[in-house]
Scaffold this active site. Structure first.
Site, PDB file in Angstrom:
ATOM      1  N   LYS A 175       5.768  -3.772  15.362  1.00 31.63           N
ATOM      2  CA  LYS A 175       5.522  -4.514  14.121  1.00 31.63           C
ATOM      3  C   LYS A 175       4.796  -5.800  14.480  1.00 31.63           C
ATOM      4  CE  LYS A 175       6.498  -4.121   9.690  1.00 31.63           C
ATOM      5  NZ  LYS A 175       6.802  -2.916   8.899  1.00 31.63           N
TER       6      LYS A 175
ATOM      7  N   ASP B 236       1.735  -3.904   5.597  1.00 30.49           N
ATOM      8  CA  ASP B 236       3.108  -4.215   5.171  1.00 30.49           C
ATOM      9  C   ASP B 236       2.945  -5.318   4.114  1.00 30.49           C
ATOM     10  OD1 ASP B 236       6.086  -3.633   6.084  1.00 30.49           O
ATOM     11  OD2 ASP B 236       5.999  -5.799   5.808  1.00 30.49           O
TER      12      ASP B 236
HETATM   13  P1  NDP Z   1       3.523  -5.898  -1.027  1.00 24.70           P
HETATM   14  O1  NDP Z   1       2.934  -7.077  -0.379  1.00 24.70           O
HETATM   15  O2  NDP Z   1       2.648  -4.882  -1.655  1.00 24.70           O
HETATM   16  O3  NDP Z   1       4.589  -6.356  -2.121  1.00 24.70           O
HETATM   17  C1  NDP Z   1       5.680  -7.144  -1.773  1.00 24.70           C
HETATM   18  C2  NDP Z   1       6.519  -7.374  -3.005  1.00 24.70           C
HETATM   19  O4  NDP Z   1       7.748  -7.976  -2.629  1.00 24.70           O
HETATM   20  C3  NDP Z   1       5.865  -8.345  -3.989  1.00 24.70           C
HETATM   21  O5  NDP Z   1       6.313  -8.025  -5.271  1.00 24.70           O
HETATM   22  C4  NDP Z   1       6.426  -9.683  -3.524  1.00 24.70           C
HETATM   23  O6  NDP Z   1       6.434 -10.688  -4.512  1.00 24.70           O
HETATM   24  C5  NDP Z   1       7.838  -9.299  -3.167  1.00 24.70           C
HETATM   25  N1  NDP Z   1       8.342 -10.207  -2.146  1.00 24.70           N
HETATM   26  C6  NDP Z   1       7.850 -10.395  -0.894  1.00 24.70           C
HETATM   27  N2  NDP Z   1       8.545 -11.318  -0.252  1.00 24.70           N
HETATM   28  C7  NDP Z   1       9.470 -11.736  -1.118  1.00 24.70           C
HETATM   29  C8  NDP Z   1      10.500 -12.688  -1.033  1.00 24.70           C
HETATM   30  N3  NDP Z   1      10.702 -13.414   0.089  1.00 24.70           N
HETATM   31  N4  NDP Z   1      11.313 -12.848  -2.123  1.00 24.70           N
HETATM   32  C9  NDP Z   1      11.112 -12.112  -3.256  1.00 24.70           C
HETATM   33  N5  NDP Z   1      10.144 -11.191  -3.380  1.00 24.70           N
HETATM   34  C10 NDP Z   1       9.352 -11.020  -2.330  1.00 24.70           C
HETATM   35  O7  NDP Z   1       4.454  -5.229   0.093  1.00 24.70           O
HETATM   36  P2  NDP Z   1       4.986  -3.733   0.184  1.00 24.70           P
HETATM   37  O8  NDP Z   1       5.289  -3.195  -1.160  1.00 24.70           O
HETATM   38  O9  NDP Z   1       4.101  -2.990   1.088  1.00 24.70           O
HETATM   39  O10 NDP Z   1       6.364  -3.968   0.990  1.00 24.70           O
HETATM   40  C11 NDP Z   1       7.617  -4.158   0.337  1.00 24.70           C
HETATM   41  C12 NDP Z   1       8.744  -3.795   1.286  1.00 24.70           C
HETATM   42  O11 NDP Z   1       8.598  -2.422   1.703  1.00 24.70           O
HETATM   43  C13 NDP Z   1       8.801  -4.601   2.598  1.00 24.70           C
HETATM   44  O12 NDP Z   1      10.155  -4.731   2.987  1.00 24.70           O
HETATM   45  C14 NDP Z   1       8.079  -3.692   3.589  1.00 24.70           C
HETATM   46  O13 NDP Z   1       8.464  -3.954   4.913  1.00 24.70           O
HETATM   47  C15 NDP Z   1       8.587  -2.340   3.122  1.00 24.70           C
HETATM   48  N6  NDP Z   1       7.809  -1.186   3.524  1.00 24.70           N
HETATM   49  C16 NDP Z   1       6.477  -1.093   3.247  1.00 24.70           C
HETATM   50  C17 NDP Z   1       5.763   0.041   3.620  1.00 24.70           C
HETATM   51  C18 NDP Z   1       4.338   0.255   3.243  1.00 24.70           C
HETATM   52  O14 NDP Z   1       3.820   1.353   3.502  1.00 24.70           O
HETATM   53  N7  NDP Z   1       3.670  -0.702   2.632  1.00 24.70           N
HETATM   54  C19 NDP Z   1       6.407   1.119   4.388  1.00 24.70           C
HETATM   55  C20 NDP Z   1       7.827   0.969   4.548  1.00 24.70           C
HETATM   56  C21 NDP Z   1       8.476  -0.158   4.148  1.00 24.70           C
HETATM   57  P3  NDP Z   1       5.322 -11.861  -4.470  1.00 24.70           P
HETATM   58  O15 NDP Z   1       4.076 -11.240  -5.003  1.00 24.70           O
HETATM   59  O16 NDP Z   1       5.881 -12.932  -5.350  1.00 24.70           O
HETATM   60  O17 NDP Z   1       5.211 -12.294  -3.045  1.00 24.70           O
HETATM   61  O1  2IT Z   2       7.693  -0.560   7.462  1.00 26.83           O
HETATM   62  C1  2IT Z   2       6.877   0.379   7.559  1.00 26.83           C
HETATM   63  O2  2IT Z   2       7.235   1.523   7.852  1.00 26.83           O
HETATM   64  C2  2IT Z   2       5.464   0.104   7.286  1.00 26.83           C
HETATM   65  N1  2IT Z   2       5.129  -1.012   6.911  1.00 26.83           N
HETATM   66  C3  2IT Z   2       4.433   1.173   7.496  1.00 26.83           C
HETATM   67  C4  2IT Z   2       4.071   1.287   8.941  1.00 26.83           C
HETATM   68  C5  2IT Z   2       2.916   2.195   9.244  1.00 26.83           C
HETATM   69  O3  2IT Z   2       2.539   2.222  10.422  1.00 26.83           O
HETATM   70  O4  2IT Z   2       2.385   2.873   8.357  1.00 26.83           O
END
Ligand code: NDP
Ligand code: 2IT
Length: 451
Positions: free
Chosen positions: A130, A170
């Protein structure tokens, strides 16, 4: 060494605490895994003797670097960047990059540690890593984002490669940022190769990668319900977040006949008692991703909905919950509110959104609870398939990939059942995921000897 001579769980955690001062998220993630693993390896001498868990809980390396960039006013800005390469026993390091002001070494070490187990659970050959930066993309112009991404990659490129370490997106890193970073990698190395995933389709991206995490979390939820002869259709879902994972989870809930009633961001949550439709979800995607707007605007756009400033959505009555924003966003009291309101299943789209107390509440109530390392693995799984497509220099169709995503989520569910079935109809998915993920990595490490 006799089994009785081994350090016990408390002694092990005391060591983890001592070696990782001021890194609460990392210690929390190790703790959540260690309790299950200690139980599993109690009678397995090799894992003790070879110090396997101790070794997985020490990243192979943590690279930290300075990232300088120039903002639109000509000021020089200095950020910190990291890549945590946790473990590559079963494949190249693989895991996302996070750009958020809260990023620090503890957060990235916890994420890389979790990723190691998650990636093993997918059944694909991927190790865990990561990275990211404390750069805050909010309010930055597109050109500022580009300059930052280029500067970040100018250091990162020497630590990654298609068979070494393959980053992805992420929080704060989507297709646009991946494009800027891929362009810079290609420019520096003169190599067109699958060094990043989550790329756009024109230059080697995979169909359904953007959808895969959210869809996968809902497929996992459907699998848990199906094990109890239940289904998503007709269920009210509370969802947090409004980014990539949250919006695609909401979309799949709607497609399967359920009713998502909330979304959130760092400003608060919106409640739409009528339920979000596909059209409303598309508005959110456009608003958050392209207009970089706030979720509060939803309540102005759609009558009947309300915005709750500074609050999380966990007090809204629901049948199922999907925390899809960030770590430690769901606490003990929130878990008690969910259980008290009749929530029967929780599927974590985010990484470690429930804190240790919340997980304890869900386990004590014996509701269905899928930890992130199992439930949100669909994203990295399709990333793994993007790597395969890049190596083969071909692209699979959307239909093929949809089937593969479902198959992979079914496989993860089965692996959790194998090690998490507690009898009497209760499945401990946390234990199942921890042990299944650990066993694969641990057995590979045993084969390598002490390296
Ligand atoms: P995005 O950047 O697309 O969206 C993040 C969302 O979470 C936004 O709505 C943001 O709000 C909110 N957020 C972020 N930080 C905070 C905080 N400190 N407090 C409150 N709200 C917060 O990210 P993703 O959707 O990609 O990721 C969301 C979660 O999913 C993370 O935990 C990530 O690690 C996990 N994840 C993502 C994957 C992927 O493929 N993208 C894969 C597996 C897991 P705001 O706009 O106000 O910041
Ligand atoms: O938390 C996660 O699994 C991710 N942000 C996706 C990682 C990836 O390599 O697609």
């Amino acid at each position: 060494m006799a089994v009785s001579d081994h350090v016990d769980l408390d002694g092990f955690m005391a060591g983890v605490n001592r070696r990782n001062p001021h890194q609460p998220e990392f210690v929390q993630a190790v703790q959540e895994v260690a309790q299950d693993i200690f139980e599993f390896i109690a009678d397995k001498e090799d894992y003790h003797e070879q110090q396997i868990l101790r070794r997985i809980a020490e990243p192979d390396r943590v690279v930290s670097f300075r990232v300088c960039w120039e903002d639109d006013t000509g000021c020089i800005r200095v950020q910190r960047g990291w890549r945590v390469q946790n473990n590559n026993a079963i494949g190249p390091y693989k895991g996302g990059l996070r750009f958020h002001s809260s990023v620090n070494e503890s957060v990235l070490k916890f994420l890389a540690f979790e990723q190691t187990f998650k990636n093993a659970l997918t059944g694909l050959p991927m190790g865990g890593g990561k990275g990211g930066s404390n750069f805050n993309p909010k309010g930055k112009s597109k050109r500022e984002i580009m300059r930052f991404c280029q500067s970040f990659m100018t250091e990162l490129y020497r630590h990654i490669g298609p068979d070494t370490d393959v980053p992805a997106g992420d929080i704060g890193v989507g297709a646009r940022e991946i494009g800027f970073m891929f362009g810079q990698y290609k420019r520096i190395t003169n190599q067109f190769e699958g060094v990043l995933t989550g790329k756009s389709l024109e230059f080697g991206g995979s169909m359904i990668r953007p959808e895969a995490t959210g869809y996968g979390a809902v497929y996992f939820l459907a699998n848990m319900l199906a094990a109890k002869d239940d289904e998503i259709s007709g269920k009210t879902a509370v969802i947090s977040g409004s980014g990539n994972v949250a919006t695609h989870a909401a979309e799949k809930i709607v497609q399967l006949g359920g009713k998502p009633v909330t979304l959130s961001d760092s400003g608060g949550f919106i409640h739409d008692p009528e339920g979000l439709t596909l059209a409303k979800i598309n508005w959110v995607k456009e608003h958050k991703t392209h207009r970089r707007g706030r979720i509060s605007d939803y309540a102005k756009e759609f009558t009947g909905s309300t915005f709750h400033e500074g609050e999380a959505p966990w007090n809204v009555p629901c049948d199922v919950a999907l925390p899809c924003a960030t770590q430690n966003e769901l606490h003990g009291d929130d878990a008690r509110a969910l259980v008290g309101n009749g929530c029967i299943a929780v599927s974590e789209g985010a990484n470690m959104p429930s804190d240790l107390e919340a997980v304890r509440v869900f386990k004590d109530a014996k509701i269905m609870f899928a930890p992130g390392k199992a439930a949100n693995a669909g994203g990295v799984a399709i990333s793994g398939l993007e790597m395969s497509q890049n190596s083969e220099r071909r692209s699979w169709s959307e239909e093929e990939l949809q089937i593969m995503l479902k198959d992979i989520m079914n496989g993860i569910h089965e692996r959790c059942l194998r090690f998490g079935d507690q009898g009497g109809g209760y499945i401990d998915y946390v234990k199942g995921a921890n042990i299944a993920g650990f066993k694969k990595v641990a057995d590979a490490m045993l084969a390598f000897g002490v390296v």
